[in-house]
Design a protein around this motif. Sequence first.
Motif, short mmCIF file in Angstrom:
data_model
loop_
_atom_site.label_atom_id
_atom_site.label_comp_id
_atom_site.label_asym_id
_atom_site.label_seq_id
_atom_site.Cartn_x
_atom_site.Cartn_y
_atom_site.Cartn_z
N GLN A 1 -55.31 -14.60 123.62
CA GLN A 1 -55.98 -15.89 123.42
C GLN A 1 -55.92 -16.30 121.95
O GLN A 1 -55.63 -17.45 121.64
CB GLN A 1 -57.43 -15.82 123.91
N GLU B 1 -52.08 -10.76 130.41
CA GLU B 1 -52.91 -10.52 129.24
C GLU B 1 -52.38 -9.46 128.29
O GLU B 1 -52.86 -9.32 127.19
CB GLU B 1 -54.33 -10.20 129.67
N LYS C 1 -49.76 -20.85 127.79
CA LYS C 1 -50.07 -19.72 128.68
C LYS C 1 -49.06 -19.61 129.81
O LYS C 1 -48.62 -18.52 130.16
CB LYS C 1 -51.48 -19.87 129.26
#
Length: 84
Positions: free
Chosen positions: A68, A55, A37
């Motif tokens: 994710q 995101e 991440k």
Amino acid sequence: CHVQGEKKPEGPPEGWAPDFALARRRLRSGWVVTWLKDPQKVQPGTQMPSFFLDESSGPDDILGGDEQKQILALREYLFSLGRQ
């Protein structure tokens, strides 16, 4: 950048990153997710680039653009390397 078992990256050995084939034995699953991440957050100054800056930074055409899921898929792939 990374060694992958017998496959060596280009350039001098002092510039090579750790062997992917050892990841499953050396790294914790949750840590890999955190690292993928934002590597700079874990180790400021690392040469590892960030592919998931926010995101919406992951590719839209892979796993429905779900960052994710993309990170988890990368982790699973990484942990599959080096298996016989």
